[in-house]
Design a protein around this motif. Structure first.
Motif, PDB file in Angstrom:
ATOM      1  N   ILE A  45       0.856  -1.207   0.000  1.00 44.22           N
ATOM      2  CA  ILE A  45       0.000   0.000   0.000  1.00 44.22           C
ATOM      3  C   ILE A  45       0.886   1.249   0.000  1.00 44.22           C
ATOM      4  O   ILE A  45       1.785   1.368   0.837  1.00 44.22           O
ATOM      5  N   GLU A  46       0.598   2.162  -0.914  1.00 48.48           N
ATOM      6  CA  GLU A  46       1.388   3.401  -0.988  1.00 48.48           C
ATOM      7  C   GLU A  46       0.432   4.586  -1.146  1.00 48.48           C
ATOM      8  O   GLU A  46      -0.433   4.573  -2.015  1.00 48.48           O
ATOM      9  N   ARG A  47       0.635   5.613  -0.301  1.00 45.47           N
ATOM     10  CA  ARG A  47      -0.262   6.772  -0.403  1.00 45.47           C
ATOM     11  C   ARG A  47       0.248   7.813  -1.394  1.00 45.47           C
ATOM     12  O   ARG A  47      -0.493   8.687  -1.813  1.00 45.47           O
ATOM     13  N   SER A 100      19.028  13.987  -5.331  1.00 48.65           N
ATOM     14  CA  SER A 100      20.176  14.721  -4.771  1.00 48.65           C
ATOM     15  C   SER A 100      21.469  14.261  -5.435  1.00 48.65           C
ATOM     16  O   SER A 100      22.305  15.081  -5.816  1.00 48.65           O
ATOM     17  N   LYS A 101      21.622  12.936  -5.631  1.00 49.06           N
ATOM     18  CA  LYS A 101      22.875  12.472  -6.242  1.00 49.06           C
ATOM     19  C   LYS A 101      22.973  12.920  -7.692  1.00 49.06           C
ATOM     20  O   LYS A 101      24.060  13.167  -8.202  1.00 49.06           O
ATOM     21  N   ALA A 102      21.821  13.010  -8.372  1.00 49.36           N
ATOM     22  CA  ALA A 102      21.849  13.453  -9.776  1.00 49.36           C
ATOM     23  C   ALA A 102      22.333  14.898  -9.867  1.00 49.36           C
ATOM     24  O   ALA A 102      23.198  15.226 -10.687  1.00 49.36           O
ATOM     25  N   PHE A 114      18.881   5.459   6.307  1.00 48.06           N
ATOM     26  CA  PHE A 114      19.525   5.333   5.001  1.00 48.06           C
ATOM     27  C   PHE A 114      18.773   4.283   4.196  1.00 48.06           C
ATOM     28  O   PHE A 114      18.223   3.329   4.760  1.00 48.06           O
ATOM     29  N   THR A 115      18.864   4.408   2.876  1.00 48.20           N
ATOM     30  CA  THR A 115      18.193   3.445   2.008  1.00 48.20           C
ATOM     31  C   THR A 115      18.703   2.029   2.227  1.00 48.20           C
ATOM     32  O   THR A 115      17.918   1.083   2.341  1.00 48.20           O
ATOM     33  N   HIS A 116      20.031   1.870   2.304  1.00 49.18           N
ATOM     34  CA  HIS A 116      20.555   0.500   2.444  1.00 49.18           C
ATOM     35  C   HIS A 116      20.180  -0.092   3.799  1.00 49.18           C
ATOM     36  O   HIS A 116      19.984  -1.294   3.921  1.00 49.18           O
TER      37      HIS A 116
HETATM   38  C1  LIG Z   1      17.625  14.691   0.440  1.00 47.89           C
HETATM   39  C2  LIG Z   1      17.857  13.282   0.907  1.00 47.89           C
HETATM   40  C3  LIG Z   1      18.937  12.590   0.407  1.00 47.89           C
HETATM   41  C4  LIG Z   1      19.163  11.282   0.827  1.00 47.89           C
HETATM   42  N1  LIG Z   1      20.255  10.638   0.335  1.00 47.89           N
HETATM   43  C5  LIG Z   1      20.521   9.377   0.736  1.00 47.89           C
HETATM   44  C6  LIG Z   1      21.634   8.679   0.237  1.00 47.89           C
HETATM   45  O1  LIG Z   1      22.400   9.200  -0.561  1.00 47.89           O
HETATM   46  N2  LIG Z   1      21.836   7.413   0.647  1.00 47.89           N
HETATM   47  C7  LIG Z   1      21.001   6.786   1.539  1.00 47.89           C
HETATM   48  O2  LIG Z   1      21.233   5.632   1.885  1.00 47.89           O
HETATM   49  N3  LIG Z   1      19.922   7.436   2.033  1.00 47.89           N
HETATM   50  C8  LIG Z   1      19.661   8.707   1.661  1.00 47.89           C
HETATM   51  N4  LIG Z   1      18.552   9.355   2.136  1.00 47.89           N
HETATM   52  C9  LIG Z   1      17.666   8.639   3.068  1.00 47.89           C
HETATM   53  C10 LIG Z   1      16.708   7.699   2.319  1.00 47.89           C
HETATM   54  O3  LIG Z   1      15.972   8.420   1.370  1.00 47.89           O
HETATM   55  C11 LIG Z   1      15.779   7.046   3.318  1.00 47.89           C
HETATM   56  O4  LIG Z   1      16.530   6.450   4.339  1.00 47.89           O
HETATM   57  C12 LIG Z   1      14.935   5.959   2.652  1.00 47.89           C
HETATM   58  O5  LIG Z   1      14.117   6.508   1.651  1.00 47.89           O
HETATM   59  C13 LIG Z   1      14.062   5.268   3.715  1.00 47.89           C
HETATM   60  O6  LIG Z   1      13.255   4.309   3.115  1.00 47.89           O
HETATM   61  P1  LIG Z   1      11.878   3.873   3.780  1.00 47.89           P
HETATM   62  O7  LIG Z   1      11.319   2.836   2.869  1.00 47.89           O
HETATM   63  O8  LIG Z   1      12.084   3.543   5.187  1.00 47.89           O
HETATM   64  O9  LIG Z   1      10.974   5.187   3.767  1.00 47.89           O
HETATM   65  P2  LIG Z   1      10.487   6.149   2.597  1.00 47.89           P
HETATM   66  O10 LIG Z   1      11.420   6.167   1.462  1.00 47.89           O
HETATM   67  O11 LIG Z   1      10.197   7.443   3.271  1.00 47.89           O
HETATM   68  O12 LIG Z   1       9.134   5.492   2.091  1.00 47.89           O
HETATM   69  C14 LIG Z   1       8.001   5.436   2.897  1.00 47.89           C
HETATM   70  C15 LIG Z   1       6.770   5.423   2.022  1.00 47.89           C
HETATM   71  O13 LIG Z   1       5.626   5.192   2.844  1.00 47.89           O
HETATM   72  C16 LIG Z   1       4.552   5.946   2.344  1.00 47.89           C
HETATM   73  N5  LIG Z   1       3.549   6.113   3.430  1.00 47.89           N
HETATM   74  C17 LIG Z   1       3.692   6.799   4.589  1.00 47.89           C
HETATM   75  N6  LIG Z   1       2.580   6.685   5.345  1.00 47.89           N
HETATM   76  C18 LIG Z   1       1.723   5.915   4.637  1.00 47.89           C
HETATM   77  C19 LIG Z   1       0.407   5.437   4.884  1.00 47.89           C
HETATM   78  N7  LIG Z   1      -0.253   5.714   6.005  1.00 47.89           N
HETATM   79  N8  LIG Z   1      -0.198   4.681   3.932  1.00 47.89           N
HETATM   80  C20 LIG Z   1       0.444   4.357   2.783  1.00 47.89           C
HETATM   81  N9  LIG Z   1       1.700   4.776   2.514  1.00 47.89           N
HETATM   82  C21 LIG Z   1       2.335   5.545   3.424  1.00 47.89           C
HETATM   83  C22 LIG Z   1       5.202   7.246   1.913  1.00 47.89           C
HETATM   84  O14 LIG Z   1       4.401   7.921   0.958  1.00 47.89           O
HETATM   85  C23 LIG Z   1       6.518   6.745   1.322  1.00 47.89           C
HETATM   86  O15 LIG Z   1       6.412   6.522  -0.068  1.00 47.89           O
HETATM   87  C24 LIG Z   1      18.290  10.659   1.734  1.00 47.89           C
HETATM   88  C25 LIG Z   1      17.170  11.348   2.232  1.00 47.89           C
HETATM   89  C26 LIG Z   1      16.959  12.656   1.826  1.00 47.89           C
HETATM   90  C27 LIG Z   1      15.787  13.376   2.374  1.00 47.89           C
END
Ligand SMILES: Cc1cc2nc3c(=O)[nH]c(=O)nc-3n(C[C@H](O)[C@H](O)[C@H](O)COP(=O)(O)OP(=O)(O)OC[C@H]3O[C@@H](n4cnc5c(N)ncnc54)[C@H](O)[C@@H]3O)c2cc1C
Length: 518
Positions: A77-79, A94-96, A359-361
């Motif tokens: 589920i994605e909002r 940001s990396k781009a 972080f993403t990883h």
């Molecule tokens: C500017 C910036 C640069 C970054 N650069 C790096 C980098 O170079 N390397 C790195 O490792 N990390 C980087 N990060 C961090 C990285 O983006 C995050 O750590 C990563 O996206 C986390 O993944 P996640 O799946 O936990 O959350 P998210 O990517 O935040 O995804 C969560 C998703 O859940 C959805 N959601 C929320 N609530 C609900 C709900 N109630 N119902 C349905 N959907 C919902 C949101 O819409 C979102 O799409 C960066 C972050 C920022 C802000």
């Protein structure tokens, strides 16, 4: 269409002028077709899902795909937009733009490489942003809604809300689950500064929508986001002022690493104010006037835009977590145990919504672990992960494992081996001599406890050390690994060689001398 118009707005490239407008529309449509198609119809749930995943950022996507690949019935589920922050407003954009900003820095520095500085270095900001959007669209293909559906995942767009400890509602449908994973990520913290909201400010949620490069930009916060974007915008020609309410940038990092970054930003032309806090904002015509306080000094700066990068807050609101029996707080997010299980044993969490390291990883690694623990009786522990990270400034600053101060706090005796990048041939040939590799081992052993790398490609280099730590490979073994010459990663082997030399005690030396004489 379930996505909020505000969210969609965020993902829309704003008014790009012709001739690029048509191309932009095409790129935007391609991106949206992958991450949130305008004509999407949510499926109808027929049976109880093995796993319902809330949030389709890196954590949610990895979890859904891993579970579906193993034969589980999965709903995702994605909002907003598939890909979450990383693809849409974080790592990828940001990396781009950082890459393009480096190009401009190198053009200005051409003489140092035996080239000529072009007469006119004109930054085409809209072209920079177009490239960024093309890259987003291209990368979005890997996790497109079509691909996920083809892998057997039921994708729902809409806001998810628990209606019981075993069911989630989305778009008027109720999804029963055996297990659920909350992966809702985090959002930028709002700085509580009088006048800021009225004046308007940028965060990672809208900075990548800019169509013009601000002439004067105040960056609030000297963490990874603030430093990366301050340097990038400065290289695009903005006069960037950065205010950090701490004595150094990247406060977690080793002091000398943060100092190199500070020097690099200053050299680029960033106006640096450490130990400085923004206390008020007001408008004067179209200008934003920000009052800053630093130790005893009070002064104001006048800027076109303010970028806030002061931290992240977990997305825990609006999901009715209380009814699902999931404990959380608004600062650290969802409470999980070492197996990523929440206070409801059917519900797990992964990624930014529950992790300290955002972080993403880390999000992806925790998601894989949560799936194994939730669906396959796994007992993998979060505390068993060794997570590296990197700030993608120029030079990059990467770290893994313990810092020396942490080792001291734990009374672990440490010995550090340092190699300066100006002693590494490839760094010299590339004109990228700034930085170092520092590897900390437990005193008297070759066991790597932690490392910091400051180098143009530190983010790539740290992976070798990550492999070593996670596989229990010590410096002795690293010294035997043949590294290609000339590479900057040789700095790691040089540190390992330095360790090996310490094993040549006077007794060993005298024994080898006698052996050779014999
Ligand atoms: C500017 C910036 C640069 C970054 N650069 C790096 C980098 O170079 N390397 C790195 O490792 N990390 C980087 N990060 C961090 C990285 O983006 C995050 O750590 C990563 O996206 C986390 O993944 P996640 O799946 O936990 O959350 P998210 O990517 O935040 O995804 C969560 C998703 O859940 C959805 N959601 C929320 N609530 C609900 C709900 N109630 N119902 C349905 N959907 C919902 C949101 O819409 C979102 O799409 C960066 C972050 C920022 C802000």
């Amino acid at each position: 269409m379930n996505i909020s118009s505000a969210k969609l707005e965020q993902a829309m490239p704003h008014d790009e002028s012709p001739p690029s407008a048509a191309g932009n529309d095409r790129v935007h449509r391609a991106l949206m077709d992958n991450v949130h198609p305008p004509i999407w119809r949510n499926p109808s749930p027929t049976d109880t899902y093995n796993l319902v995943v809330i949030g389709a950022g890196p954590a949610g996507l990895v979890a859904a795909r891993a579970a579906a690949a193993l034969g589980a019935r999965v709903a995702l589920i994605e909002r907003g937009l598939l890909g979450g922050d990383c693809l849409n407003m974080g790592c990828v954009p940001s990396k781009a733009i950082i890459r393009t900003s480096r190009l401009y820095a190198e053009m200005r520095d051409a003489e140092n490489f035996g080239g000529q500085v072009p007469d006119n270095i004109d930054v085409g900001f809209s072209t920079v942003m177009e490239r960024m959007r093309r890259i987003q669209a291209r990368i979005s293909r890997a996790d497109s809604v079509r691909r996920l559906s083809a892998e057997g995942i039921d994708v729902y767009f809409g806001e998810a809300r628990f209606v019981s400890p075993r069911a989630v509602a989305v778009d008027g449908k109720t999804l029963q689950f055996k297990k659920a994973l909350v992966a809702t990520g985090a959002r930028p913290l709002t700085p509580p500064i009088p006048g800021l909201a009225e004046a308007g400010y940028l965060t990672n949620e809208n900075v990548f929508d800019l169509t013009e490069c601000p002439r004067r930009l105040l960056v609030m916060g000297g963490g990874p986001l603030g430093c990366e974007l301050a340097q990038a915008f400065c290289r695009f020609g903005s006069h960037v002022i950065i205010a950090q309410d701490d004595p150094m940038f990247l406060p977690k990092e080793e002091r000398d690493a943060a100092q190199i970054l500070s020097d690099a930003l200053a050299r680029d032309g960033v106006e640096i104010h450490l130990n400085t806090t923004a206390v008020a904002v007001r408008m004067e015509g179209v200008r934003k006037i920000v009052d800053l306080v630093s130790e005893d000094d009070k002064f104001s700066v006048s800027v076109d835009e303010i970028l806030a990068g002061i931290g992240r807050a977990p997305n825990v609101e609006g999901m009715n977590l209380e009814d699902a029996g999931v404990r959380y707080d608004t600062e650290t997010g969802i409470h999980v145990d070492d197996f990523l299980r929440t206070s409801n044993p059917r519900i797990y969490a992964a990624g930014d919504v529950c992790l300290e390291h955002k972080f993403t990883h880390a999000a992806e690694a925790s998601a894989r672990m949560a799936v194994r623990n939730a669906l396959f009786l796994g007992r993998e522990r979060l505390s068993g992960l060794t997570i590296p990270w990197c700030t993608y400034t120029d030079p990059e600053i990467a770290h893994i494992g313990l810092y020396v101060r942490e080792a001291r706090e734990k009374a672990i005796p440490v010995r550090t081996f340092t190699v300066l990048m100006h002693d590494v041939d490839r760094a010299v040939t590339d004109g990228e001599e700034e930085g170092f590799v520092k590897i900390h081992v437990r005193q008297g052993t070759d066991r790597i406890l932690g490392a910091t790398v400051v180098a143009r490609h530190a983010g790539e280099m740290i992976n070798g050390l990550s492999l070593a730590i996670s596989s229990g490979i010590g410096l002795r073994a690293l010294a035997r690994v043949i590294h290609t010459y000339p590479t900057q990663a040789e700095a790691i082997k040089m540190a390992a060689d330095a360790y090996n030399r310490t094993r040549l005690t006077p007794t060993v030396k005298s024994l080898t001398r006698r052996w050779l004489a014999w």
